[in-house]
Design an enzyme around this catalytic site. Structure first.
Site, PDB file in Angstrom:
ATOM      1  N   SER B  10       4.990  -1.223   6.359  1.00  0.00           N
ATOM      2  CA  SER B  10       5.661  -2.006   5.325  1.00  0.00           C
ATOM      3  C   SER B  10       5.523  -1.325   3.979  1.00  0.00           C
ATOM      4  O   SER B  10       4.575  -0.565   3.744  1.00  0.00           O
ATOM      5  CB  SER B  10       5.067  -3.418   5.256  1.00  0.00           C
ATOM      6  N   HIS B  11       6.433  -1.632   3.085  1.00  0.00           N
ATOM      7  CA  HIS B  11       6.329  -1.159   1.704  1.00  0.00           C
ATOM      8  C   HIS B  11       5.122  -1.808   1.019  1.00  0.00           C
ATOM      9  O   HIS B  11       4.639  -1.301   0.009  1.00  0.00           O
ATOM     10  CB  HIS B  11       7.583  -1.542   0.921  1.00  0.00           C
ATOM     11  N   SER B  12       4.700  -2.938   1.544  1.00  0.00           N
ATOM     12  CA  SER B  12       3.597  -3.691   0.948  1.00  0.00           C
ATOM     13  C   SER B  12       2.376  -3.653   1.851  1.00  0.00           C
ATOM     14  O   SER B  12       2.465  -3.971   3.041  1.00  0.00           O
ATOM     15  CB  SER B  12       4.018  -5.150   0.731  1.00  0.00           C
TER      16      SER B  12
END
Lengths: 94, 141
Positions: B10-12
């Site tokens: 994930s980007h996060s």
């Protein structure tokens, strides 16, 4: 009903219906048996789905108070159905 | 029994770790499952983004010869996953697969299927089927 085929109707009493944890338990238990195991949401007149698949169980969109029909067919069908019914008997407390 | 590994991308970092936490609850036994999210900022924290080199390290650390299924959120997470696979030793690449599944639902289903010892292809097929789950009933029974 055909020989070797057993079924039961189960009313969902958990406030979240057929929630994720119960769905998981159904799949894990069902996969222990060789019997063909299906489920259907009678309240919604849903299609009959494979109880060994979480994706298919999710299609039942089973809510509290809905009645599910669980059917097992095969040599260990009785044991399978008994084990699955036990999940629902215990689920209101999870 | 063979077992595949799952890599949550994930980007996060928080999303990756949260999805991994939820997915881990679905397995009947602990499965190889790693969350890779965000980009290290050099100060002990993470910014939003994806890091192909971190993915390579995660895949190698959690390598399973039966396969590695990568579940990604959007856009460049898939590109980072593709880059990571391309950076792996050639003999490892064929066993890595990027899923087209939605991240959360796919990871939840993949974890359950993987814990049953299902093959990479079978786990991925189940995860990708999650894209067609209707969440909100059209009418009450």
């Amino acid at each position: 009903m055909e020989q070797g085929v057993v079924a039961a109707s189960i009313t969902l009493t958990h406030p979240h219906g057929l929630h994720l944890r119960v769905g998981r338990d159904v799949v894990l238990v069902a996969n222990r048996f060789s019997a063909e195991i299906t489920a259907q949401n009678l309240t919604r007149a849903s299609p009959v789905v494979d109880a060994k698949s979480l994706v298919q169980l999710m299609q039942l969109q089973a809510r509290p108070g809905h009645v599910l029909r669980v059917q097992a067919a095969g040599p260990d069908a009785q044991d399978a159905l008994r084990a699955l019914c036990q999940i629902f008997e215990e689920s209101p407390h999870q | 029994m063979g077992r595949i590994a799952l890599v949550i991308v994930s980007h996060s970092r928080q999303i990756a770790e949260g999805v991994a936490e939820l997915a881990a609850q679905m397995a009947q036994d602990p499965i190889p499952l790693v969350a890779v999210g965000g980009i290290a900022d050099g100060h002990g924290g993470y910014t939003l983004g994806t890091d192909a080199h971190a993915l390579v390290a995660a895949i190698c650390r959690h390598w399973q010869p039966d396969g590695v299924l990568l579940l990604a959120d959007v856009g460049s997470a898939v590109i980072s996953a593709e880059t990571a696979i391309a950076l792996l030793p050639p003999e490892m690449q064929p066993a890595c697969l990027i899923s087209n599944a939605p991240l959360v639902e796919g990871a939840v289903i993949a974890a359950l299927e993987a814990s049953l010892g299902h093959s990479l292809g079978r786990v991925n097929a189940a995860a990708e089927a999650a894209a067609f789950i209707v969440k909100c009933p059209q009418s009450e029974g």
